[in-house]
Design a protein around this motif. Sequence first.
Motif, short mmCIF file in Angstrom:
data_model
loop_
_atom_site.label_atom_id
_atom_site.label_comp_id
_atom_site.label_asym_id
_atom_site.label_seq_id
_atom_site.Cartn_x
_atom_site.Cartn_y
_atom_site.Cartn_z
N CYS A 141 0.84 -1.19 0.00
CA CYS A 141 0.00 0.00 0.00
C CYS A 141 0.88 1.24 0.00
CB CYS A 141 -0.93 0.00 1.22
SG CYS A 141 -0.08 0.15 2.78
N ILE A 142 0.24 2.38 -0.31
CA ILE A 142 0.94 3.66 -0.34
C ILE A 142 1.18 4.14 1.08
CG2 ILE A 142 0.42 6.10 -0.69
CD1 ILE A 142 -0.44 5.54 -3.43
N THR A 143 2.35 4.70 1.31
CA THR A 143 2.60 5.37 2.59
C THR A 143 2.74 6.85 2.30
OG1 THR A 143 3.81 3.41 3.34
CG2 THR A 143 4.05 5.44 4.62
N SER A 144 1.90 7.62 2.92
CA SER A 144 1.87 9.05 2.65
C SER A 144 2.13 9.84 3.91
CB SER A 144 0.50 9.45 2.07
OG SER A 144 0.40 10.85 1.96
N MET A 149 -10.22 6.39 3.12
CA MET A 149 -9.85 6.47 4.54
C MET A 149 -8.33 6.54 4.65
SD MET A 149 -10.89 4.14 7.82
CE MET A 149 -12.47 4.93 8.07
N ASP A 150 -7.87 7.51 5.44
CA ASP A 150 -6.43 7.59 5.78
C ASP A 150 -6.26 6.79 7.07
OD1 ASP A 150 -7.17 10.81 4.98
OD2 ASP A 150 -5.70 9.71 3.79
N ILE A 151 -5.38 5.84 7.03
CA ILE A 151 -5.21 4.97 8.21
C ILE A 151 -3.81 5.15 8.75
CG2 ILE A 151 -5.21 2.59 9.04
CD1 ILE A 151 -7.17 1.99 6.72
N MET A 152 -3.75 5.55 10.00
CA MET A 152 -2.46 5.72 10.65
C MET A 152 -2.37 4.74 11.81
SD MET A 152 -0.86 9.11 12.46
CE MET A 152 -1.91 9.04 13.89
N SER A 153 -1.28 4.02 11.86
CA SER A 153 -1.13 3.03 12.91
C SER A 153 -0.72 3.71 14.22
CB SER A 153 -0.06 2.02 12.51
OG SER A 153 0.24 1.18 13.60
N LEU A 154 -1.41 3.30 15.30
CA LEU A 154 -1.01 3.80 16.62
C LEU A 154 -0.11 2.80 17.33
CD1 LEU A 154 -4.37 5.29 17.94
CD2 LEU A 154 -2.43 6.48 16.96
N GLY A 155 -0.06 1.60 16.76
CA GLY A 155 0.81 0.61 17.37
C GLY A 155 0.06 -0.25 18.37
N PHE A 212 0.54 7.70 6.70
CA PHE A 212 -0.81 7.22 6.43
C PHE A 212 -0.82 6.25 5.27
CE2 PHE A 212 -2.93 10.20 9.21
CZ PHE A 212 -2.01 11.24 9.30
N SER A 213 -1.62 5.23 5.41
CA SER A 213 -1.99 4.40 4.27
C SER A 213 -3.34 4.90 3.78
CB SER A 213 -2.11 2.93 4.68
OG SER A 213 -0.89 2.48 5.21
N ILE A 214 -3.56 4.79 2.51
CA ILE A 214 -4.81 5.31 1.95
C ILE A 214 -5.59 4.15 1.34
CG2 ILE A 214 -5.83 6.91 0.29
CD1 ILE A 214 -3.17 8.48 0.49
N PHE A 252 9.84 4.20 0.64
CA PHE A 252 9.24 5.07 -0.36
C PHE A 252 8.10 5.82 0.31
CE2 PHE A 252 8.49 6.35 -4.64
CZ PHE A 252 7.13 6.56 -4.75
N LEU A 253 8.14 7.12 0.25
CA LEU A 253 7.16 7.91 0.98
C LEU A 253 6.57 8.97 0.04
CD1 LEU A 253 6.02 8.54 3.87
CD2 LEU A 253 7.84 10.24 4.05
N ILE A 254 5.27 9.02 -0.02
CA ILE A 254 4.62 10.09 -0.79
C ILE A 254 4.55 11.33 0.09
CG2 ILE A 254 2.44 10.83 -1.87
CD1 ILE A 254 3.87 8.74 -3.48
N THR A 255 5.07 12.42 -0.43
CA THR A 255 5.12 13.66 0.36
C THR A 255 4.19 14.73 -0.21
OG1 THR A 255 7.04 14.36 -0.92
CG2 THR A 255 7.47 13.26 1.16
N ALA A 256 3.31 14.31 -1.08
CA ALA A 256 2.38 15.30 -1.67
C ALA A 256 1.46 15.84 -0.58
CB ALA A 256 1.56 14.64 -2.77
N SER A 257 1.00 17.06 -0.78
CA SER A 257 0.11 17.68 0.20
C SER A 257 -1.28 17.04 0.13
CB SER A 257 -0.02 19.17 -0.10
OG SER A 257 -0.68 19.36 -1.35
#
Lengths: 347, 223
Positions: free
Chosen positions: B20-23, B113-119, B143-145, B188-193
């Motif tokens: 998946c994408i990591t943003s 949905m933007d999904i961010m892991s809290l661990g 975030f994964s999208i 690999f990280l997407i840094t787009a706004s």
Amino acid sequence: MNKQSWLYHPLSRFLQHLVFWVLSFVIFVQLFKSGTKPEKIDFIYAALFHATIIPAVYLNLWLLLPRLANSRRWWLYIPLVAILILLFSWLNYSFFQDWSKHVLPNYFFISYFSLWEVCLFFLVYIGFTALLKLSRSWFMVNDLQRQLLQMETEKVQIELKALKAQVNPHFFFNTLNGIYSMTLDKDVRLPDTILQLSHLMRYFLYESGEDLVPLEKEWQVLQDYMALQSIRSADQLVVNKKVEGDILDQRIAPLLLITFLENAFKHGAKGNTGASRIDLLLTVLPGSIGFRLQNTKGEVDDIENDLYKGVGLENVRRRLNLLYPGKHSLQIDETATDFMVSLQLEL
Amino acid sequence: MQKIFVSIVCMAMVLATSSCITSLQPVATAATVITDNRLPGKWKNDQYTFNIEPLSVSQFADSESPGKVHLSFGELGGDSAVYAKSYVLTMGKGNSKYAMVGFLSKIGDQYFMDIMSLGLTDLKGGNDNGSGYEFTYDYLPAFSIARVEFVNKNKITIKYLNGDFVRKQIDAGNLRLKHEEDKLFNTFLITASSFELRQFLEKYGHDERFYNDKDAVTFSKVQ
């Protein structure tokens, strides 16, 4: 303009435009690359972005600016430019945000800017290129003005030379006639007369080519002229001449004052059967020169060529306007018996 | 045993979503984040069971009240408008929970949905840092999208954006999106706004090349 005419050559102008767009493209790619270095997609994106900007810019430069802005129809130009910007911004935005996925399905890019930001891009490009064109026109106008000024100056110089040339011929013919009479009479004044004529001719030929001559020389020329004219006027002519002030340090345009003296002899002193008088007063101040001449009027027995009749005063008026514009006053008065000229020059 | 179970679940999740994408930025912003009443509840499929609840009422809310677990969201902590509408997705067993925060937004006719892991958290006290396969709070929030498809009110399908495809297209010079790559760790990280991400999904959200069907998961609501 001749020296820089290569700048305006069509090929040169094409190259200037090409350089501008190439620079714009390179800067655009560098500023807006998506990674640390430009990739293929960055070049494609920049090229497509410029493909929407270039038509808008040239529509303004070739159509709107020449037809509307140059004729000061700002009330029409500004709204049309605004419409141009909005239209092409919308085209740009729509292409990148929607249409490109149909046209280029294997390349993925978006607009990256809001419609408002795209409008700002177009405004900057159109404004900047318009300023470049106007500044080029400004340089061209400057060049033309300089040429015009140069041509005007040359024209004035030619006119002045022509006016000076009108002054002399008639007087010389008369003086030579007088010298001829003196040779027949074996007049003892003949050597001095010829010398005076020589001084005068030298002055007319060489000194009068200068813009300004010493006032002392011009005054001396007047006296030589009066001496030569007195050959014909005999003892009935009374000349009173006076100088007030320091004549040595001032300069004046050549052959100005002699025209009035010539006129005085033409209208009064020559061929007058009674006593005639010429009064000359030269007043010299640090910032001005005043010249007053009064002569009695008499019958003129000298048939003057119609070509030169009335030319003298018109000649000097024209020369005064060219040489001392707004810095002179010439007053010519005439009574039943006398003719008066008063000239004031501000230096 | 419990810890091993949760670790296996987490590893499976990581492996399943490795493409998946990591943003760095989420798609949703304070102005675009939404809520949907169909989401909260208990969801399960053959492999997992997880709970979705609003963050504000969850045990993970940033609150001084007893029983609540304080979570530090770092720079995101101040964006209360976003978190007021976010969800917590939790799965776990016993006292150990694997938690994620999700922000829902709608782009066109699609939900993302933007999904961010809290661990991994241990409610009994302190964090269980585990063996290294588990996430810790030292990680930079990213975030994964995923696209959320409401099949019906009791069934959803989650399709993550295909990071492998995106990366391949970027490396080939066919895709233009701000990114950073680390060749050493192959990250690999997407840094787009958020604005650009939203524009991108607006245009390509329906392009199935950007989704990996193999990684799509469908859940049914239990309660």
